[in-house]
Write a protein that holds these residues in place. Structure first.
Motif, short mmCIF file in Angstrom:
data_model
loop_
_atom_site.label_atom_id
_atom_site.label_comp_id
_atom_site.label_asym_id
_atom_site.label_seq_id
_atom_site.Cartn_x
_atom_site.Cartn_y
_atom_site.Cartn_z
N LEU A 464 0.81 -1.21 0.00
CA LEU A 464 0.00 0.00 0.00
C LEU A 464 0.85 1.26 0.00
O LEU A 464 0.50 2.26 -0.65
CB LEU A 464 -0.92 0.01 1.23
CG LEU A 464 -2.17 -0.86 1.14
CD1 LEU A 464 -2.75 -1.11 2.52
CD2 LEU A 464 -3.21 -0.18 0.24
N ILE A 465 1.96 1.24 0.70
CA ILE A 465 2.78 2.44 0.88
C ILE A 465 3.83 2.57 -0.23
O ILE A 465 4.09 3.66 -0.74
CB ILE A 465 3.47 2.41 2.25
CG1 ILE A 465 2.41 2.51 3.36
CG2 ILE A 465 4.49 3.54 2.38
CD1 ILE A 465 2.96 2.29 4.75
N ALA A 466 4.42 1.45 -0.65
CA ALA A 466 5.58 1.50 -1.53
C ALA A 466 5.23 1.52 -3.01
O ALA A 466 6.01 2.02 -3.81
CB ALA A 466 6.51 0.32 -1.24
N CYS A 467 4.09 0.97 -3.38
CA CYS A 467 3.83 0.69 -4.79
C CYS A 467 2.78 1.61 -5.39
O CYS A 467 1.90 2.10 -4.70
CB CYS A 467 3.39 -0.76 -4.96
SG CYS A 467 4.66 -1.96 -4.48
N GLU A 468 2.87 1.77 -6.69
CA GLU A 468 1.89 2.55 -7.45
C GLU A 468 1.53 1.78 -8.72
O GLU A 468 2.18 0.80 -9.07
CB GLU A 468 2.46 3.93 -7.82
CG GLU A 468 2.79 4.83 -6.63
CD GLU A 468 1.56 5.26 -5.84
OE1 GLU A 468 0.43 5.06 -6.33
OE2 GLU A 468 1.73 5.80 -4.73
N GLY A 469 0.49 2.24 -9.38
CA GLY A 469 0.09 1.64 -10.65
C GLY A 469 -0.28 0.18 -10.51
O GLY A 469 -0.83 -0.25 -9.50
N ALA A 470 0.04 -0.60 -11.53
CA ALA A 470 -0.32 -2.01 -11.54
C ALA A 470 0.40 -2.80 -10.45
O ALA A 470 -0.06 -3.87 -10.04
CB ALA A 470 -0.01 -2.61 -12.91
N GLU A 471 1.54 -2.29 -9.95
CA GLU A 471 2.28 -2.99 -8.90
C GLU A 471 1.56 -2.92 -7.55
O GLU A 471 1.82 -3.75 -6.69
CB GLU A 471 3.68 -2.39 -8.75
CG GLU A 471 4.57 -2.59 -9.96
CD GLU A 471 4.86 -4.05 -10.23
OE1 GLU A 471 4.94 -4.82 -9.26
OE2 GLU A 471 5.00 -4.43 -11.40
#
Length: 540
Positions: A464-471
């Motif tokens: 939730l904190i580290a990733c953006e987009g499809a990741e």
């Protein structure tokens, strides 16, 4: 993990483990024979049979954990905190506690320095700016220059940072760090993280433990983006048997998933009470745990049991947690159905939910259809991620099958499209309540508790904190948004029966009094200290 001088442990070098995408539900030991004397009792929709059969075949291997006992009978704010940041804008939140404070200057723009100078040296410079130079200190700032306004702004900025650090409030430090990262102020972020590292502990109080994993997420966010974030986390696989034990332990000490299973099963049993052929499509079957008690209940139905067919949809992560493919689930459920003389078929669909098409579901004429979405839809990318919008596509696909009932169980949180900082606050609020509820069930020095939180919750938090987009695969939505999606797909609410509500209330009597149950908007909300954690609803 590093030990501090005071005996606490720092998490930031700990790996974050992989877990099943359905998160936590266990499988059961059904290798036993029912006696004729108690077959009817075992087949009742009851909390005690639910507890009895929803257990792991493998022991947790970690000793007793103080799981709550089952009932003997039961049928089936703090003040707002404001901090001024870029462009003199302020944010406010009721999601964490700290003394009121206002810092007059932003923490945005270019970093004061890009080197690795010690924070104390920078604070000394700040003291020089604010109070004047000591006799032994070069007069660096006592000459008016064109950069005087910039120096003043930087001094205010550092004054704010000093105030935050001096208060020693871990929630405040983490939130200020997240805000600094959002504003691309790397020096402030690194300084705040350095302070936070000294305060987090996987064996501390709930915010210290949650803070360890949230700090890991912030570190990972700074390390990289996309798929390489997981490389930065140095993840190592835990043995599947151990992972199942950790999931089962969480399942036992907190009622979140029993609540979800029981409420969905109750809605399905009610909708199917007059049907002779039942087809259940489970969009993330995991260990098949949910269907144990339902098969047993339908076995004792007046007039004989119906024919039950279950289509289990899977993915590679769930298969890893099980230690094998869907044939394991099919064999267990078939064995149970044979014991209770229930006509049964199992259809394996070893694909992820986003890949499901009509032909994978093998719908047959003459079968009454029930569809189960249990903590699965929030993993589906929606319109904010992909033009394919699998979240709404699956709902339209299911509606086209004309099911008698569709059950939805989801975490009550708003992390899907929220920008980074607000998502950080929501994550702290939601998982903070979960960590607090675990705190009353297991001692803080318990290795069981550390394993549960690390293996069953940490990876979600970091994602939730580290990733953006499809990741970023953890994309929760509040019930109001799910309600809108279901209505747009053509569904109408299917209210849960008072009988189901009463059964769940009986279940909660065996847990801490801080658990709350609320019925509103046609759904059931299970909460901790009146903060909703899990919501269950049914549709048709």
């Amino acid at each position: 993990m590093h030990k501090m001088s005071d005996g606490t442990q720092k998490f930031y070098d700990q790996p974050v483990q992989k877990l099943a995408s359905k998160n936590w539900p266990p499988h059961q030991n059904i290798d036993h024979q029912p006696s004729s004397d108690d077959s009817n009792e075992r087949a009742r929709l009851s909390v005690d049979t639910f507890e009895q059969y929803c257990t792991l075949e493998s022991s947790s291997g970690t000793g007793s954990h103080g799981a709550p006992n089952s009932p003997s009978t039961a049928s089936f704010s703090p003040e707002k905190t404001q901090v001024s940041w870029p462009n003199q804008q302020s944010y406010s939140s009721e999601l964490y506690q700290s003394p009121d404070h206002t810092c007059g200057s932003p923490v945005s723009g270019s970093c004061i320095t890009q080197n690795e100078n010690d924070l104390r040296h920078k604070l000394r410079e700040l003291e020089t700016v604010m109070l004047g130079p000591d006799l032994d200190t070069p007069a660096m700032y006592n000459v008016t220059s064109p950069k005087e306004d910039q120096i003043s702004s930087e001094s205010e900025r550092w004054k704010c940072l000093v105030e935050i650090i001096s208060r020693g409030d871990l929630k405040e430090l983490l939130c200020a760090c997240a805000k600094a990262i959002e504003n691309n102020d790397m020096y402030a972020a690194e300084s705040l993280m350095a302070e936070s590292r000294q305060m987090v502990s996987v064996s501390g109080d709930p915010i210290q433990r949650l803070g360890a994993y949230m700090l890991e997420g912030l570190i990972a966010r700074l390390a990289s983006s996309g798929s390489s974030i997981y490389k930065a986390l140095r993840c190592k696989e835990t043995a599947s048997a151990d992972l199942l034990s950790y999931m089962h332990l969480l399942y036992e000490i907190c009622p979140y998933f029993k609540f979800g299973y029981m409420s969905a099963n109750g809605a399905i049993a009610e909708a199917m009470k007059d049907e002779n052929k039942i087809h259940i499509i489970d969009f993330l079957i995991a260990q098949g745990s949910q269907w144990i008690i339902l098969i047993m209940a339908l076995a004792s139905r007046p007039g004989g049991p119906p024919h039950i067919r279950i289509t289990g949809i899977d993915d590679s992560t769930a298969a890893y947690a099980r230690g094998g493919g869907l044939e394991i689930v099919g064999q267990r459920l078939s064995k149970l159905a044979d014991l209770y003389k229930v006509p049964f078929e199992f259809n394996a669909a070893a694909i992820s939910g986003s890949e499901v098409q009509l032909e994978n579901l093998e719908v047959r004429p003459g079968e009454a259809l029930a569809v189960n979405f249990s903590m699965m839809l929030h993993h589906m990318p929606d319109e904010s991620v992909s033009i394919q919008n699998h979240r709404d596509r699956l709902l339209r696909l299911v509606k086209g099958l004309s099911p008698k009932v569709v059950t939805l169980v989801e975490q009550e949180a708003n992390t899907n499209t929220a920008p980074f900082f607000h998502r950080f606050l929501e994550t702290m609020n939601h998982y903070g309540a979960i960590f607090d509820s675990i705190d009353v069930a297991l001692p803080r020095d318990s290795k069981d508790r550390i394993n549960v939180e690390q293996h069953c919750l940490a990876r979600e938090i970091v994602n939730l904190i580290a990733c953006e987009g499809a990741e970023r695969v953890e994309r929760h939505e509040p019930f109001g948004k799910w309600r809108s999606r279901f209505i747009m797909a053509g569904f109408t609410p299917y209210p849960l029966s008072p009988f189901v509500n009463a059964t769940i209330k009986t279940l909660l009597e065996n847990y801490n009094d801080n658990y709350t149950l609320e019925e509103r908007d046609g759904a059931l909300f299970l909460g901790w200290k009146n903060q909703a954690i899990i919501v269950s609803s049914a549709w048709r």
